[in-house]
Design a protein around this motif. Structure first.
Motif, mmCIF file in Angstrom:
data_model
loop_
_atom_site.group_PDB
_atom_site.id
_atom_site.type_symbol
_atom_site.label_atom_id
_atom_site.label_comp_id
_atom_site.label_asym_id
_atom_site.label_seq_id
_atom_site.Cartn_x
_atom_site.Cartn_y
_atom_site.Cartn_z
ATOM 1 N N VAL A 370 -10.841 -0.029 -3.188
ATOM 2 C CA VAL A 370 -11.857 0.966 -3.529
ATOM 3 C C VAL A 370 -12.191 0.807 -5.002
ATOM 4 O O VAL A 370 -11.292 0.740 -5.844
ATOM 5 N N LEU A 371 -13.484 0.722 -5.307
ATOM 6 C CA LEU A 371 -13.962 0.710 -6.681
ATOM 7 C C LEU A 371 -14.656 2.042 -6.948
ATOM 8 O O LEU A 371 -15.489 2.476 -6.150
ATOM 9 N N ILE A 372 -14.310 2.691 -8.048
ATOM 10 C CA ILE A 372 -14.864 4.001 -8.379
ATOM 11 C C ILE A 372 -15.659 3.849 -9.667
ATOM 12 O O ILE A 372 -15.089 3.748 -10.754
ATOM 13 N N ALA A 373 -16.984 3.777 -9.548
ATOM 14 C CA ALA A 373 -17.863 3.517 -10.691
ATOM 15 C C ALA A 373 -18.241 4.829 -11.357
ATOM 16 O O ALA A 373 -19.229 5.462 -11.005
ATOM 17 N N GLY A 374 -17.444 5.243 -12.306
ATOM 18 C CA GLY A 374 -17.688 6.505 -13.003
ATOM 19 C C GLY A 374 -16.779 7.605 -12.495
ATOM 20 O O GLY A 374 -16.454 7.681 -11.312
ATOM 21 N N TRP A 375 -16.352 8.456 -13.405
ATOM 22 C CA TRP A 375 -15.460 9.560 -13.046
ATOM 23 C C TRP A 375 -16.092 10.413 -11.958
ATOM 24 O O TRP A 375 -17.232 10.871 -12.106
ATOM 25 N N PRO A 376 -15.397 10.648 -10.835
ATOM 26 C CA PRO A 376 -16.009 11.373 -9.714
ATOM 27 C C PRO A 376 -16.086 12.875 -9.904
ATOM 28 O O PRO A 376 -16.554 13.577 -9.013
ATOM 29 N N GLY A 377 -15.640 13.384 -11.031
ATOM 30 C CA GLY A 377 -15.780 14.813 -11.300
ATOM 31 C C GLY A 377 -14.462 15.542 -11.421
ATOM 32 O O GLY A 377 -14.310 16.411 -12.267
ATOM 33 N N GLY A 387 -7.635 7.054 -2.090
ATOM 34 C CA GLY A 387 -6.891 7.076 -0.840
ATOM 35 C C GLY A 387 -7.627 6.499 0.350
ATOM 36 O O GLY A 387 -7.046 6.326 1.425
ATOM 37 N N ARG A 388 -8.928 6.171 0.173
ATOM 38 C CA ARG A 388 -9.656 5.491 1.252
ATOM 39 C C ARG A 388 -9.086 4.097 1.498
ATOM 40 O O ARG A 388 -9.246 3.548 2.587
ATOM 41 N N ALA A 389 -8.470 3.503 0.481
ATOM 42 C CA ALA A 389 -7.895 2.157 0.630
ATOM 43 C C ALA A 389 -6.486 2.250 1.208
ATOM 44 O O ALA A 389 -5.800 3.261 1.069
ATOM 45 N N GLY A 390 -6.069 1.175 1.880
ATOM 46 C CA GLY A 390 -4.724 1.125 2.441
ATOM 47 C C GLY A 390 -4.571 1.886 3.723
ATOM 48 O O GLY A 390 -3.476 2.283 4.100
ATOM 49 N N LEU A 397 -5.667 -1.615 -3.421
ATOM 50 C CA LEU A 397 -6.127 -1.599 -4.802
ATOM 51 C C LEU A 397 -7.185 -0.518 -4.978
ATOM 52 O O LEU A 397 -8.079 -0.377 -4.146
ATOM 53 N N ALA A 398 -7.077 0.250 -6.061
ATOM 54 C CA ALA A 398 -8.130 1.189 -6.458
ATOM 55 C C ALA A 398 -8.448 0.933 -7.921
ATOM 56 O O ALA A 398 -7.538 0.741 -8.734
ATOM 57 N N VAL A 399 -9.733 0.908 -8.249
ATOM 58 C CA VAL A 399 -10.164 0.611 -9.613
ATOM 59 C C VAL A 399 -11.103 1.712 -10.091
ATOM 60 O O VAL A 399 -12.113 1.993 -9.447
#
Length: 767
Positions: A370-377, A387-390, A397-399
């Protein structure tokens, strides 16, 4: 717990590939703690689950199910993929087998459809489940109302469709045993406050039919879950937060995109954009056949990431992979969203760029990264997305990719703020008068309000009722307060907090209705000259007619995106709380009036983010009655700064921008939920004053949270300014993308000295 280092996928094993990585945290694998099936669990449910390899529940599932079955309202606040659905399904099946009904509430259509798919696949005898939402056909709505035992809907349909017509739902409501509120952490701010009042109206209508359903809430791990759930539902709630489920190993990387050679406003350096960085990483992962989901902050951003990744794959000759990357966001047709979800589940898609529409409990198994482009709030959303990954049990991996923003920059360099603290408590204010009033009208239309209802709706209900009577919306009679109109009272409450009727977006070339946007957001999103992206097709806005509620657009391919600029004036109406710090600075919380006007927009290069130009606009002024936190200096402190040649306006302006960016660290808000004003001499205080206000009518609780945590908030604000590597200030610390004065004047050094005076601490150079 033993720490392990999960295997990183492909290119991530080479730590020289991404020098922008500032930190990698390895979260150890956890084997889980099993429980036992409660003796009351329906045998046919146990059998169906066993056929799918589920032979026993986890400990938290058993604990929550037992509490609900015993009549206790409960919130399950455990991690992503911890099986919260099974925890509430056990008592739900038991209730339906005994002739009861269950109401399931989801904040999104996708999650309700996913739950229906899971229940249907289980093939439980006697389980008549149905979705009731805006996509449900009329004949299916009738069937759901007359036959469903397990009804899956959302707060909007409960507000507009069920409660106003509760007589038609009498059979369902009379037998209602449980109300399941999934993803409860999403009910925050204005939306959460509206939902809190809808739930109080539901309890009131249920009492009319002599039912008292048990509330079962499911949430990501959150701060004070029992307190938040109690505030949301209005009933005492017990929390189950000890997660007994197994967890895969997870590597969480923090990434700060590098500075570019380009400059922005006032010559400030700018970083590579988070979507651009995410697109590059997505391409690398897709080429490694790593199934990846990218979370992007906006609908337009999701489209841009997918299109950029597709272009890069084409340029690299990976033509077979281009069609295996797509975008997903709200606004697509329901059938298109379902197809994309299934394609990601099956592996047909390797990369999907999405808004937070896929953050929630949609079961997408098999994701590796999962790649998270920008703070989600919020931290809750960060862990929910990671947690969507795995989901297959494999290491993942989460980034987190930081945007050019003060909070993102702070977090990229302070991993302890992510990994060393509990997630936030949910902020909501059900007694906001601008929220409570419309719901009292809706409640009065459902059933006349009596004094027996006062405890249900809150302490200020009597004052609000008097106001509604004075405005002619309600009529007071000996038997209570009655709705006076033949119109639908529920239309008075805009529960998504949009602040006005929707504006329709129409393509002038085809005449097609592309979508809708609320009136408040239209000023800054579909103003004349704005770039609007819809399903991969870029449009330019030709005209915005607010009186008719329509924005006219045409297809175009400009090499830029647009950012609205506005100006703001603020007037203090009342001070509700205040305190004076040892430094002599004073911090206040109170009611204010804000006058805002969009005055222009910036054009930014879509690839680099550099500013290409600015264009002025003549838009109407909008007035907002809301709440704010503000702070002032003493006259002595101001004089001390003047003697040091600190420009007070530039210092206050820079501190305001940075503090707006940092408030989401402490309150469950986004920087676009709040606004600010700074001045070296405000007429209401007679002092240098910095305001931060809620961007919603009546307030949303964010400014109040800022007041309560003001010292921690301003300390973190100073830290992000001091830690930033720029010399004079940049978007990562003190510049704002929506500043109406073009980020001028701003003083980075002045902001540091100003905050030292406020906090009462002398910080050494380089601190």
């Amino acid at each position: 717990m033993r720490r392990s280092e999960p295997m990183l996928p492909g290119v991530w094993r080479d730590d020289t590939r991404y020098p922008q990585v500032t930190h990698i945290e390895h979260v150890a694998r956890n084997a889980g703690v099993s429980g036992e099936w409660p003796e009351w669990t329906a045998p046919h449910l146990v059998e169906r689950l066993a056929e799918r390899g589920i032979t026993s529940p986890w400990s938290h599932q058993t604990a929550a199910a037992d509490l609900a079955r015993s009549g206790r309202d409960v919130i399950i606040a455990t991690g992503t993929a911890s099986g919260k659905s099974l925890a509430f399904l056990m008592p739900a099946v038991d209730a339906i087998d005994a002739g009861g009904t269950v109401l399931y509430l989801s904040p999104t259509k996708a999650l309700a459809q996913d739950q229906l798919r899971w229940i249907t696949d289980l093939g439980l005898s006697g389980m008549r489940a149905a979705v009731y939402d805006g996509d449900t056909a009329p004949e299916e709505r009738t069937w759901a109302r007359e036959h469903a035992g397990y009804l899956l809907t959302n707060p909007d349909m409960l507000h507009h469709g069920m409660l106003p017509r509760h007589g038609a739902w009498a059979r369902f409501l009379r037998r209602l045993r449980y109300v399941v509120i999934d993803e409860a952490h999403r009910y925050r701010g204005v939306f959460g406050s509206h939902v809190a009042q809808i739930l109080r109206r539901l309890r009131r209508v249920c009492a009319r039919y002599r039912s008292e359903p048990v509330f079962v809430l499911a949430s990501a791990t959150s701060g004070s879950p029992a307190e938040s759930a109690t505030r949301l539902t209005g009933v005492p709630v017990t929390a189950i937060s000890e997660d007994g489920s197994p967890r895969p190993g997870l590597s969480v990387a923090l990434v700060e995109p590098e500075m570019t050679d380009l400059t922005g406003e006032q010559g400030a350096p700018i970083r590579r954009t988070a979507p651009s960085q995410a697109a590059e990483m997505l391409v690398d992962l897709v080429r490694d056949r790593v199934r990846t989901l990218v979370f992007v902050r906006s609908r337009q951003g999701a489209e841009v990431v997918a299109l950029t990744a597709q272009r890069m794959l084409t340029e690299q000759g990976e033509h077979d992979l281009v069609e295996r990357v797509a975008a997903y966001r709200g606004g697509y047709l329901a059938s298109d969203r379902r197809d994309l979800e299934e394609a990601l589940r099956s592996g047909e898609l390797l990369g999907l760029a999405s808004t937070n529409a896929l953050e929630l409990g949609v079961d997408i198994s098999g994701l590796d990264a999962v790649l998270i482009a920008g703070w989600p709030g919020t931290l809750a959303s960060l862990w929910q997305q990671a947690g969507r990954a795995g989901r297959r049990g494999n290491d993942a991996l989460a980034v987190f990719i930081a945007r050019d923003d003060p909070l993102d920059t702070y977090l990229a360099h302070h991993p302890e703020a992510i990994f060393g603290r509990s997630v936030e408590a949910t902020v909501l204010d059900p007694e906001n008068p601008h929220i409570l009033g419309p719901h009292l009208c809706a409640a009065a239309q459902e059933l006349p309000i009596t004094r027996a209802d006062f405890d249900l709706f809150g302490e200020s209900v009597a004052e609000r009722l008097d106001d509604l009577v004075a405005r002619g919306l309600l009529r007071k009679r000996p038997r209570g307060w009655f709705w006076t109109s033949h119109e639908r009272a529920s239309d008075l409450a805009d529960i998504r907090g949009s602040g006005g009727p929707p504006v329709q977006i129409v393509d002038t070339g085809s005449g097609q209705l592309l979508g809708e946007i609320d009136e408040a957001a239209a000023h800054g999103t579909v103003h004349p000259g704005a770039v609007y992206l819809h399903q991969g097709i870029t449009h330019l806005v030709d005209d915005l007619d607010l009186a008719e509620g329509v924005a006219l657009v045409h297809t175009a391919e400009p090499p830029y995106s647009t950012w609205a600029r506005d100006t703001t004036d603020i007037t203090i109406r009342s001070v509700l709380r205040q305190e004076t710090w040892p430094s002599g600075a004073s911090v206040h919380f109170g009611e204010v009036e804000v006058a805002r006007q969009v005055v222009g927009f910036l054009k930014r290069d879509v690839r680099t983010g550099s500013v290409l130009g600015e264009q002025s606009l003549d838009m109407p002024e909008r007035t907002l009655q809301t709440r704010a936190v503000w702070w002032t200096l003493t006259e002595t402190g101001e004089n001390r700064l003047r003697k040091e040649d600190v420009g007070l306006l530039g210092a206050a302006h820079a501190a305001e921008h940075a503090s707006i960016g940092m408030l989401p660290l402490l309150a469950t808000c986004d920087r676009w939920d709040i606004g600010g004003v700074s001045t070296s001499l405000h007429p209401d205080t007679g002092r240098l004053t910095v305001f931060v206000y809620d961007g919603y009518e009546g307030g949303a609780g964010f400014a109040e949270r800022g007041y309560a945590a003001a010292r921690e908030w301003l300390t973190a604000t100073r830290a992000v300014i001091a830690d930033c590597e720029c010399e004079q200030g940049c978007p990562s610390c003190i510049q704002s993308p929506k500043c109406g004065t073009g980020n001028e004047p701003l003083s980075k050094s002045g902001a540091l000295r100003l905050l030292d005076e406020v906090l009462g601490g002398a910080h050494e150079a380089g601190d």
